[in-house]
Design a protein around this motif. Sequence first.
Motif, PDB file in Angstrom:
ATOM      1  N   LEU A 518       0.813  -1.218   0.000  1.00  0.00           N
ATOM      2  CA  LEU A 518       0.000   0.000   0.000  1.00  0.00           C
ATOM      3  C   LEU A 518       0.846   1.267   0.000  1.00  0.00           C
ATOM      4  N   GLY A 519       2.081   1.185   0.502  1.00  0.00           N
ATOM      5  CA  GLY A 519       2.966   2.353   0.420  1.00  0.00           C
ATOM      6  C   GLY A 519       3.302   2.683  -1.023  1.00  0.00           C
ATOM      7  N   PHE A 520       3.600   1.663  -1.810  1.00  0.00           N
ATOM      8  CA  PHE A 520       3.876   1.860  -3.235  1.00  0.00           C
ATOM      9  C   PHE A 520       2.636   2.375  -3.947  1.00  0.00           C
ATOM     10  N   LEU A 521       1.474   1.789  -3.639  1.00  0.00           N
ATOM     11  CA  LEU A 521       0.224   2.256  -4.248  1.00  0.00           C
ATOM     12  C   LEU A 521       0.022   3.744  -3.974  1.00  0.00           C
ATOM     13  N   HIS A 522       0.245   4.151  -2.731  1.00  0.00           N
ATOM     14  CA  HIS A 522       0.034   5.553  -2.371  1.00  0.00           C
ATOM     15  C   HIS A 522       0.985   6.472  -3.129  1.00  0.00           C
ATOM     16  N   GLN A 523       2.166   5.971  -3.460  1.00  0.00           N
ATOM     17  CA  GLN A 523       3.096   6.778  -4.246  1.00  0.00           C
ATOM     18  C   GLN A 523       2.605   6.986  -5.675  1.00  0.00           C
ATOM     19  N   ILE A 524       2.148   5.910  -6.316  1.00  0.00           N
ATOM     20  CA  ILE A 524       1.822   6.022  -7.743  1.00  0.00           C
ATOM     21  C   ILE A 524       0.380   6.471  -7.980  1.00  0.00           C
ATOM     22  N   LEU A 525      -0.523   6.238  -7.010  1.00  0.00           N
ATOM     23  CA  LEU A 525      -1.935   6.629  -7.136  1.00  0.00           C
ATOM     24  C   LEU A 525      -2.405   7.161  -5.783  1.00  0.00           C
ATOM     25  N   PRO A 526      -1.976   8.364  -5.417  1.00  0.00           N
ATOM     26  CA  PRO A 526      -2.255   8.871  -4.066  1.00  0.00           C
ATOM     27  C   PRO A 526      -3.735   9.040  -3.748  1.00  0.00           C
ATOM     28  N   ASN A 527      -4.588   9.134  -4.758  1.00  0.00           N
ATOM     29  CA  ASN A 527      -6.015   9.316  -4.506  1.00  0.00           C
ATOM     30  C   ASN A 527      -6.809   8.011  -4.590  1.00  0.00           C
ATOM     31  N   ALA A 528      -6.119   6.884  -4.815  1.00  0.00           N
ATOM     32  CA  ALA A 528      -6.808   5.591  -4.801  1.00  0.00           C
ATOM     33  C   ALA A 528      -7.347   5.326  -3.402  1.00  0.00           C
ATOM     34  N   LYS A 529      -8.515   4.703  -3.322  1.00  0.00           N
ATOM     35  CA  LYS A 529      -9.113   4.362  -2.039  1.00  0.00           C
ATOM     36  C   LYS A 529      -8.735   2.922  -1.673  1.00  0.00           C
ATOM     37  N   VAL A 530      -8.539   2.675  -0.378  1.00  0.00           N
ATOM     38  CA  VAL A 530      -8.197   1.335   0.108  1.00  0.00           C
ATOM     39  C   VAL A 530      -9.152   0.962   1.233  1.00  0.00           C
ATOM     40  N   ILE A 531      -9.858  -0.146   1.047  1.00  0.00           N
ATOM     41  CA  ILE A 531     -10.730  -0.686   2.094  1.00  0.00           C
ATOM     42  C   ILE A 531     -10.111  -1.988   2.577  1.00  0.00           C
ATOM     43  N   ASN A 532      -9.814  -2.037   3.858  1.00  0.00           N
ATOM     44  CA  ASN A 532      -9.183  -3.207   4.473  1.00  0.00           C
ATOM     45  C   ASN A 532     -10.269  -4.069   5.114  1.00  0.00           C
ATOM     46  N   ALA A 533     -10.515  -5.255   4.536  1.00  0.00           N
ATOM     47  CA  ALA A 533     -11.545  -6.163   5.041  1.00  0.00           C
ATOM     48  C   ALA A 533     -11.011  -6.893   6.273  1.00  0.00           C
ATOM     49  N   ARG A 534     -11.638  -6.654   7.415  1.00  0.00           N
ATOM     50  CA  ARG A 534     -11.202  -7.255   8.675  1.00  0.00           C
ATOM     51  C   ARG A 534     -12.263  -8.244   9.175  1.00  0.00           C
ATOM     52  N   ARG A 535     -11.786  -9.200   9.969  1.00  0.00           N
ATOM     53  CA  ARG A 535     -12.689 -10.175  10.590  1.00  0.00           C
ATOM     54  C   ARG A 535     -12.024 -10.664  11.872  1.00  0.00           C
ATOM     55  N   HIS A 536     -12.794 -11.225  12.782  1.00  0.00           N
ATOM     56  CA  HIS A 536     -12.227 -11.810  13.996  1.00  0.00           C
ATOM     57  C   HIS A 536     -11.037 -12.677  13.603  1.00  0.00           C
ATOM     58  N   PRO A 537      -9.877 -12.502  14.254  1.00  0.00           N
ATOM     59  CA  PRO A 537      -8.674 -13.245  13.838  1.00  0.00           C
ATOM     60  C   PRO A 537      -8.882 -14.754  13.745  1.00  0.00           C
ATOM     61  N   LEU A 538      -9.630 -15.342  14.675  1.00  0.00           N
ATOM     62  CA  LEU A 538      -9.819 -16.797  14.636  1.00  0.00           C
ATOM     63  C   LEU A 538     -10.762 -17.203  13.515  1.00  0.00           C
ATOM     64  N   ASP A 539     -11.792 -16.400  13.250  1.00  0.00           N
ATOM     65  CA  ASP A 539     -12.682 -16.723  12.125  1.00  0.00           C
ATOM     66  C   ASP A 539     -11.952 -16.565  10.799  1.00  0.00           C
ATOM     67  N   SER A 540     -11.120 -15.523  10.701  1.00  0.00           N
ATOM     68  CA  SER A 540     -10.357 -15.309   9.470  1.00  0.00           C
ATOM     69  C   SER A 540      -9.404 -16.472   9.226  1.00  0.00           C
ATOM     70  N   CYS A 541      -8.640 -16.841  10.240  1.00  0.00           N
ATOM     71  CA  CYS A 541      -7.648 -17.911  10.077  1.00  0.00           C
ATOM     72  C   CYS A 541      -8.310 -19.262   9.877  1.00  0.00           C
ATOM     73  N   LEU A 542      -9.341 -19.567  10.655  1.00  0.00           N
ATOM     74  CA  LEU A 542     -10.018 -20.853  10.502  1.00  0.00           C
ATOM     75  C   LEU A 542     -10.678 -20.951   9.131  1.00  0.00           C
ATOM     76  N   GLY A 543     -11.269 -19.844   8.672  1.00  0.00           N
ATOM     77  CA  GLY A 543     -11.887 -19.852   7.341  1.00  0.00           C
ATOM     78  C   GLY A 543     -10.877 -20.162   6.254  1.00  0.00           C
TER      79      GLY A 543
END
Length: 676
Positions: A518-543
């Motif tokens: 994302l640091g590189f992305l911000h350099q080349i496309l500073p106005n790009a939007k980034v949505i970080n999909a989060r979930r409970h760590p155990l549900d994410s890992c078990l899934g």
Amino acid sequence: MPTLPRAQRANPIQQAYEQVVVTMRSGDLPEAEQMCRRALISYPRDPNLMCLTGELCLRLRRPQEAITWFGRVLEMLPGYPRALEGKGKSLLAEKRPNKAVNVLRAAAEKLPDRVNTHLALGRALMMAGKRDEAATVMEHALALDPGRAAVTRASDALQEGRTQEAEKTLREYLQQNPDDPIALRLLSQIAMDKQRRRAAVRLLKRAVEVAPDFVLAWNNLAEVQMKEEQYEGALESVGRAIALDPRQPQAWSVKGNILSRAQRHEEALQAFDTALKFAEAHSGALSSKGHVLKTIGRTDEAIGCFRQCIRDHPQFGEPYWSLANLKTFSFDPDEVKVMEDLVQREELQDESRVNILYALGKHYENQHEYDRAFGHYQSGAGLRRQQEVYDPVQNQVVHDRNIEVFSGPFLAEREGQGNLDDAPILVVGLPRSGSTLIEQILASHSMIEGTMELPDLGRCIRAVSRARKDKVEYPEAARDLAGEDLRALGQRYLDTTQRYRSGKPYFIDKMPNNFSNLGFLHQILPNAKVINARRHPLDSCLGSYKQLFYNGQSYTYDFFELGQYYLQYQRIMDHWHEVMPGKILDVHYEDVVRDQEGQTRRMLEYIGAPFEDQCLRFWETERAINTASSEQVRKPIYTKGLNFWKHYEHHLGELIEILEPLLKDLPPEDRPGSLQ
């Protein structure tokens, strides 16, 4: 009805054998093996079909299984030359040279003029330490046919995993014989194995230039071009293969895969149907057709394809998992019994065993038999991990380097120098964390284009490394990029992603692993939007652990590696939030499930798009979805996935221990019992 004279009647065994050979020559070894196994149901004691099956197992790098097949032939026909040679080569692949020598000596006595046999014997003697005799045998082989001997030696080395030796042999041979198409194609395979696709394309183009009727090379070229997303070139190449042999199902199947990757799904279905017209039981075409039907939402037809594939190839594991992976499908008791019986068979291929174990895991999970489900998932994951290459230390080093290069001061110095277009919306995160749901909600908006997991940012990064003559690689190479370089790279990303767009103001790139860059992305496309999909760590890992991925995500088959990967993900995301405050929007799956409208408004406000009610009815949006969650996001949101890890809590001790630094900060109701 009049019958043909005996001499004119087709020998059904010979006919089956020849069909397998044709398929082998087209390069489709897995399909050829399935055809062999199907023919052996009708002709279980035919020695040539049995030998052919063994040879296919050997070429597919399963020498133990090959030894079994050749052994069965030799029990029926002691001294059968083809079986002796095959068994000897298989023993050689198993690094058992002394036994191989004995078997190959017998084969060489019966086949005194066969180059392949003497080369294999020479190799066995060399490995057994009998160098003088090995040299004599090798000289005899070279005298029989010098050119063929060199190519065969390289092919055998490649088959046995001795890639460096194979490459050296081929390069030396091609210096004297630069226009040998078979050698050029073999060298291209090595280039592909090393991810040197551009080199592979050059070699294959040369092969078809000197041998324009080389169907297998045209097919291979099309497949490499497809992986490079050179879809028009790939279609042209496979078109040449089809023109040479219009009834060859493999070429039509390759064409279907290219069209599918290019998002031309209806045309892809037509290509798969043509392949099935010439080979109605072609496993690759049936399975791929099923996946396309699933992607475009024609689920019932997809199920029909997968079930037909199972009927025609009962020991082929992929369609079992494809059905289970629909998430909304249920096996009937008879199907479950068949799968349980299959995984007990010693002769079942490992890859098929893995697929069926995961399918059984999903079945028992649906039946709420969680302990039984976990046992199958665990067995499948353990077997799959043996086939994967993953280095957790290297993963940490990559993140260390990114954090060091893309520091706060470094990014501040270059703020706003890239391309200012605000069209891209990147949805990042770990697998099974709700990214497909977020994408489907946003893609239901009239101003936002849903695409797929795009490789384009990674290609921009590789271009940075390739441009350096001093061998400095990314991310360190990013330090020397000037403003004009950053703008050009941003424009490159916009240009190459244009093929997936239809003119809407915004588009989504749902490549989850982009979170590292994302640091590189911000350099080349500073106005790009980034949505970080989060979930409970155990549900994410078990899934992730319960998901059998087609490729990639090698860290997901071991709890220790999975937990460490999650910690590294959290670490680098914390860094991006620190050095780019306000640039990334974290969206928690649990919040979307509990308050879809509130989270939808929050995401649209961040993007700069007005609220639209259609986003709340995302399941009505018809679009191709090529992820494991495709069927789930075609239905309204449900809550049964929240804290799903609790069903498996007593199996997750190792994972809980690794993730403890994160888990202990969660509300009590979201923490495991051991951390209360």
